[in-house]
Scaffold this active site. Structure first.
Site, PDB file in Angstrom:
ATOM      1  N   ARG A   1       0.863  -1.185   0.000  1.00 18.21           N
ATOM      2  CA  ARG A   1       0.000   0.000   0.000  1.00 18.21           C
ATOM      3  C   ARG A   1       0.894   1.228   0.000  1.00 18.21           C
ATOM      4  O   ARG A   1       1.841   1.292   0.802  1.00 18.21           O
ATOM      5  CB  ARG A   1      -0.864  -0.020   1.257  1.00 18.21           C
ATOM      6  CG  ARG A   1      -1.949   1.016   1.255  1.00 18.21           C
ATOM      7  CD  ARG A   1      -2.574   1.157   2.626  1.00 18.21           C
ATOM      8  NE  ARG A   1      -1.782   2.014   3.483  1.00 18.21           N
ATOM      9  CZ  ARG A   1      -2.187   2.460   4.675  1.00 18.21           C
ATOM     10  NH1 ARG A   1      -3.361   2.093   5.146  1.00 18.21           N
ATOM     11  NH2 ARG A   1      -1.422   3.241   5.408  1.00 18.21           N
TER      12      ARG A   1
ATOM     13  N   TYR B   1      -1.980  11.363   6.217  1.00 17.48           N
ATOM     14  CA  TYR B   1      -2.228   9.998   6.696  1.00 17.48           C
ATOM     15  C   TYR B   1      -1.364   8.977   5.950  1.00 17.48           C
ATOM     16  O   TYR B   1      -1.228   9.038   4.726  1.00 17.48           O
ATOM     17  CB  TYR B   1      -3.710   9.617   6.487  1.00 17.48           C
ATOM     18  CG  TYR B   1      -3.943   8.140   6.663  1.00 17.48           C
ATOM     19  CD1 TYR B   1      -4.126   7.599   7.924  1.00 17.48           C
ATOM     20  CD2 TYR B   1      -3.898   7.267   5.569  1.00 17.48           C
ATOM     21  CE1 TYR B   1      -4.277   6.240   8.103  1.00 17.48           C
ATOM     22  CE2 TYR B   1      -4.054   5.899   5.744  1.00 17.48           C
ATOM     23  CZ  TYR B   1      -4.241   5.399   7.009  1.00 17.48           C
ATOM     24  OH  TYR B   1      -4.365   4.049   7.180  1.00 17.48           O
TER      25      TYR B   1
ATOM     26  N   ASP C   1      -4.883   3.857   0.077  1.00 18.08           N
ATOM     27  CA  ASP C   1      -5.977   4.082   1.021  1.00 18.08           C
ATOM     28  C   ASP C   1      -6.393   5.558   0.981  1.00 18.08           C
ATOM     29  O   ASP C   1      -5.619   6.433   1.368  1.00 18.08           O
ATOM     30  CB  ASP C   1      -5.503   3.704   2.436  1.00 18.08           C
ATOM     31  CG  ASP C   1      -6.622   3.717   3.468  1.00 18.08           C
ATOM     32  OD1 ASP C   1      -7.738   4.134   3.121  1.00 18.08           O
ATOM     33  OD2 ASP C   1      -6.369   3.301   4.616  1.00 18.08           O
TER      34      ASP C   1
ATOM     35  N   HIS D   1      -8.868   6.678   2.748  1.00 13.77           N
ATOM     36  CA  HIS D   1      -9.273   6.924   4.134  1.00 13.77           C
ATOM     37  C   HIS D   1     -10.543   7.765   4.226  1.00 13.77           C
ATOM     38  O   HIS D   1     -10.662   8.661   5.070  1.00 13.77           O
ATOM     39  CB  HIS D   1      -8.119   7.582   4.922  1.00 13.77           C
ATOM     40  CG  HIS D   1      -7.951   7.011   6.298  1.00 13.77           C
ATOM     41  ND1 HIS D   1      -8.214   7.728   7.423  1.00 13.77           N
ATOM     42  CD2 HIS D   1      -7.559   5.793   6.721  1.00 13.77           C
ATOM     43  CE1 HIS D   1      -7.993   6.985   8.486  1.00 13.77           C
ATOM     44  NE2 HIS D   1      -7.593   5.793   8.084  1.00 13.77           N
TER      45      HIS D   1
ATOM     46  N   GLU E   1      -8.687   1.842  -1.699  1.00 11.77           N
ATOM     47  CA  GLU E   1      -9.365   1.529  -0.436  1.00 11.77           C
ATOM     48  C   GLU E   1     -10.178   2.703   0.096  1.00 11.77           C
ATOM     49  O   GLU E   1      -9.710   3.842   0.089  1.00 11.77           O
ATOM     50  CB  GLU E   1      -8.284   1.133   0.580  1.00 11.77           C
ATOM     51  CG  GLU E   1      -8.776   0.986   2.002  1.00 11.77           C
ATOM     52  CD  GLU E   1      -7.659   0.521   2.929  1.00 11.77           C
ATOM     53  OE1 GLU E   1      -6.718  -0.151   2.453  1.00 11.77           O
ATOM     54  OE2 GLU E   1      -7.720   0.830   4.119  1.00 11.77           O
TER      55      GLU E   1
ATOM     56  N   GLU F   1     -13.685  -0.835   6.544  1.00  8.76           N
ATOM     57  CA  GLU F   1     -13.089  -0.899   7.885  1.00  8.76           C
ATOM     58  C   GLU F   1     -13.900  -0.134   8.928  1.00  8.76           C
ATOM     59  O   GLU F   1     -13.774  -0.399  10.114  1.00  8.76           O
ATOM     60  CB  GLU F   1     -11.629  -0.432   7.864  1.00  8.76           C
ATOM     61  CG  GLU F   1     -11.452   1.046   7.619  1.00  8.76           C
ATOM     62  CD  GLU F   1      -9.982   1.459   7.582  1.00  8.76           C
ATOM     63  OE1 GLU F   1      -9.220   0.865   6.815  1.00  8.76           O
ATOM     64  OE2 GLU F   1      -9.618   2.388   8.324  1.00  8.76           O
TER      65      GLU F   1
ATOM     66  N   ARG G   1     -13.704  -5.243   3.316  1.00 12.64           N
ATOM     67  CA  ARG G   1     -12.582  -5.242   4.258  1.00 12.64           C
ATOM     68  C   ARG G   1     -13.013  -4.765   5.641  1.00 12.64           C
ATOM     69  O   ARG G   1     -12.399  -3.874   6.235  1.00 12.64           O
ATOM     70  CB  ARG G   1     -11.381  -4.477   3.721  1.00 12.64           C
ATOM     71  CG  ARG G   1     -11.645  -3.076   3.240  1.00 12.64           C
ATOM     72  CD  ARG G   1     -10.418  -2.475   2.598  1.00 12.64           C
ATOM     73  NE  ARG G   1      -9.179  -2.782   3.289  1.00 12.64           N
ATOM     74  CZ  ARG G   1      -8.784  -2.283   4.447  1.00 12.64           C
ATOM     75  NH1 ARG G   1      -9.559  -1.452   5.089  1.00 12.64           N
ATOM     76  NH2 ARG G   1      -7.631  -2.615   4.970  1.00 12.64           N
TER      77      ARG G   1
ATOM     78  N   GLU H   1      -4.193  -7.333   5.019  1.00 13.27           N
ATOM     79  CA  GLU H   1      -3.339  -6.247   5.506  1.00 13.27           C
ATOM     80  C   GLU H   1      -2.570  -6.738   6.729  1.00 13.27           C
ATOM     81  O   GLU H   1      -3.137  -7.370   7.608  1.00 13.27           O
ATOM     82  CB  GLU H   1      -4.216  -5.055   5.896  1.00 13.27           C
ATOM     83  CG  GLU H   1      -3.453  -3.867   6.441  1.00 13.27           C
ATOM     84  CD  GLU H   1      -4.379  -2.710   6.843  1.00 13.27           C
ATOM     85  OE1 GLU H   1      -5.545  -2.990   7.200  1.00 13.27           O
ATOM     86  OE2 GLU H   1      -3.935  -1.560   6.795  1.00 13.27           O
TER      87      GLU H   1
ATOM     88  N   TRP I   1     -10.978  12.381   9.077  1.00 17.09           N
ATOM     89  CA  TRP I   1      -9.587  11.920   9.143  1.00 17.09           C
ATOM     90  C   TRP I   1      -9.504  10.590   8.404  1.00 17.09           C
ATOM     91  O   TRP I   1      -8.664  10.251   7.701  1.00 17.09           O
ATOM     92  CB  TRP I   1      -9.122  11.711  10.588  1.00 17.09           C
ATOM     93  CG  TRP I   1      -7.728  11.173  10.637  1.00 17.09           C
ATOM     94  CD1 TRP I   1      -6.587  11.839  10.288  1.00 17.09           C
ATOM     95  CD2 TRP I   1      -7.305   9.851  11.025  1.00 17.09           C
ATOM     96  NE1 TRP I   1      -5.491  11.009  10.440  1.00 17.09           N
ATOM     97  CE2 TRP I   1      -5.899   9.785  10.874  1.00 17.09           C
ATOM     98  CE3 TRP I   1      -7.993   8.707  11.462  1.00 17.09           C
ATOM     99  CZ2 TRP I   1      -5.147   8.642  11.162  1.00 17.09           C
ATOM    100  CZ3 TRP I   1      -7.261   7.565  11.753  1.00 17.09           C
ATOM    101  CH2 TRP I   1      -5.852   7.525  11.600  1.00 17.09           C
TER     102      TRP I   1
HETATM  103  C1  GCO Z   1      -5.848   0.843   7.583  1.00 14.05           C
HETATM  104  C2  GCO Z   1      -6.586   1.840   8.397  1.00 14.05           C
HETATM  105  C3  GCO Z   1      -5.952   2.215   9.703  1.00 14.05           C
HETATM  106  C4  GCO Z   1      -6.913   3.068  10.518  1.00 14.05           C
HETATM  107  C5  GCO Z   1      -6.812   2.832  11.968  1.00 14.05           C
HETATM  108  C6  GCO Z   1      -7.841   3.644  12.736  1.00 14.05           C
HETATM  109  O1  GCO Z   1      -6.168   0.750   6.420  1.00 14.05           O
HETATM  110  O2  GCO Z   1      -5.020   0.139   8.139  1.00 14.05           O
HETATM  111  O3  GCO Z   1      -7.067   2.880   7.620  1.00 14.05           O
HETATM  112  O4  GCO Z   1      -4.718   2.825   9.555  1.00 14.05           O
HETATM  113  O5  GCO Z   1      -6.705   4.419  10.259  1.00 14.05           O
HETATM  114  O6  GCO Z   1      -6.932   1.481  12.221  1.00 14.05           O
HETATM  115  O7  GCO Z   1      -7.995   3.201  14.030  1.00 14.05           O
HETATM  116 MG    MG Z   2      -7.702   1.962   5.735  1.00 15.23          MG
END
Ligand code: GCO
Ligand code: MG
Length: 403
Positions: free
Chosen positions: A147, A159, A211, A213, A237, A263, A284, A340, A403
């Site tokens: 990633r 991030y 990602d 996010h 992602e 997630e 996921r 992951e 975030w």
């Molecule tokens: C990922 C996630 C994590 C989250 C975290 C938040 O893809 O691994 O986005 O980095 O940000 O688990 O608690």
């Molecule tokens: Mg993620």
């Protein structure tokens, strides 16, 4: 066999974890993970004050019934706190069931469909060259999937890039969330250029993921996914926030870039429309936030029916029990996609051990009965809880963003 005690242990070996130990009258015990980053004590209280009393005296063999009782029997169901608490109980019960049978959990789930779970790791950097170097190092360690995240010029603290390297705006108190700064326009300009750089430098063979996010709106996400098409991502992602499932249709109308999502889900029903409409390619969910293995295997079956593969969330802020659960499920289902993974630091492994290991691109679990994980409670006591928060994001104008 009867449950005699439910112990909740909050410990901070490197970062906070909420661990659940279920003990029985026959001496067998199981460990689960109920960690919810930034809200650990809320989950611990849900377990200690509300859920544990319901479990005492019950037969630990009846996992489905315990699950239904905790989920449906409360009237107020779901949400991240309760579903994380439920996952902690669920994993501990599967651990006990495996130990009682003398079998690893993957065997109870139907037995191996594969030898290991194809893993992906995280690579990030301040600029494209740093990301490229990180990817080369990951490939040298045996990873086939990586990633990639890069700092966005003009933004503060992107991030997924090495934390702490960019200046952090906002609070300087370590126990308050640090505030990142993020704008969509420079982000959308930078990411396709990063992939172009990486494909030219590294060729076509390495599988690349990214990602988002959950930060984009539907048309921005569609544009990004479309512009990334030439670079053949393994998946993009979490392009959108979890609330608007219908917006995934827009992305699908514009691109063949594979999409992964889930997630932030804490209910199977959030995943249903994305799977049944085939709006995503990888589901996921986080086994630790969706109610554990009992729920995840049902989601996996639904996904299998609609040709969607799994890519369970595997970050550092869920404990090795959940990572073990991920891999037990990965290697026993037909529609596994990718897993992951993170390397836990030594201090975490001193407290929680027996988690999955990495072998030339794949994650594997041991044949020990149960999940294979255990806890050194004396070591855990050396690392008491420390309040901490996930970061926050604000736009250039100061307004709060996701975030
Ligand atoms: C990922 C996630 C994590 C989250 C975290 C938040 O893809 O691994 O986005 O980095 O940000 O688990 O608690
Ligand atoms: Mg993620």
């Amino acid at each position: 066999m009867k449950i005699t005690n439910v112990k909740v242990l909050v410990t901070c070996p490197g970062r906070n974890y909420v661990l659940v130990k279920i003990e029985t009258d026959e001496g067998l015990y199981g460990w689960g993970d109920a960690t919810l980053n930034g809200r650990e004590l809320a989950v611990a209280s849900a377990l200690e004050d509300h859920i544990a009393p319901l479990l005492i005296g019950r037969d630990p063999d009846r996992i489905e019934d315990a699950w239904q009782m905790i989920f449906r029997g409360t009237y107020w169901r779901g949400g991240p706190v309760l579903m994380t608490a439920l996952a902690g109980v669920d994993l501990a019960l599967w651990d006990i069931k495996g130990k009682r049978a003398g079998l690893p959990v993957y065997s109870l789930l139907g037995g191996k469909t594969r030898e290991g779970a194809l893993a992906y790791t995280h690579c990030g950097g301040e600029d494209f060259h740093e990301v490229e170097d990180e990817v080369r190092a990951a490939l040298a360690r045996g990873f086939k999937n990586v990633r990639v995240q890069v700092s966005i010029p003009g933004n503060v603290g992107t991030y997924g890039t090495a934390p702490g390297r960019s200046t952090v705006m906002g609070s300087t108190r370590p126990d308050m969330p640090y505030v990142e700064q993020w704008e969509p326009a420079p982000y959308l300009r930078t990411i396709p250029k990063m992939f172009e750089h990486l494909r030219v430098a590294l060729g076509d063979e390495v599988e690349l993921l990214h990602d988002v996010h959950e930060r984009l709106n539907p048309i921005q996400a569609s544009r990004l996914a479309q512009e990334l098409e030439p670079y053949h991502l393994f998946f993009l992602e979490d392009p959108l926030r979890p609330e608007h499932k219908e917006s995934f249709r827009l992305i699908r109308q514009h691109t063949t870039t594979p999409i992964a999502m889930g997630e932030l889900f804490h209910s199977r029903w959030e995943a249903v429309p994305l799977i049944t409409e085939q709006l995503i390619d990888f589901i996921r969910c986080d086994i630790g936030h969706i109610g554990g293995l009992t729920e995840a295997r049902k989601i996996a079956v639904l996904a299998e029916t609609y040709n969607v593969q799994t890519a369970w969330h595997g970050p550092g802020d869920i404990a090795p029990m959940t990572h073990a659960a991920n891999v037990h499920l990965d290697i026993s289902i037909p529609n596994f996609g990718v897993q992951e993974m993170v390397h836990f630091p030594e201090v975490t492994q001193e407290v929680i051990f027996g988690g999955p290991t990495f072998d030339n691109g794949y994650m594997v679990v041991s044949d020990r009965p149960g999940l294979g994980t255990d806890v050194n409670e004396a070591a855990a006591a050396k690392y008491p809880y420390e309040r901490s928060y996930l970061p926050m994001v604000r736009r250039f104008d100061g307004s709060v963003h996701d975030w």
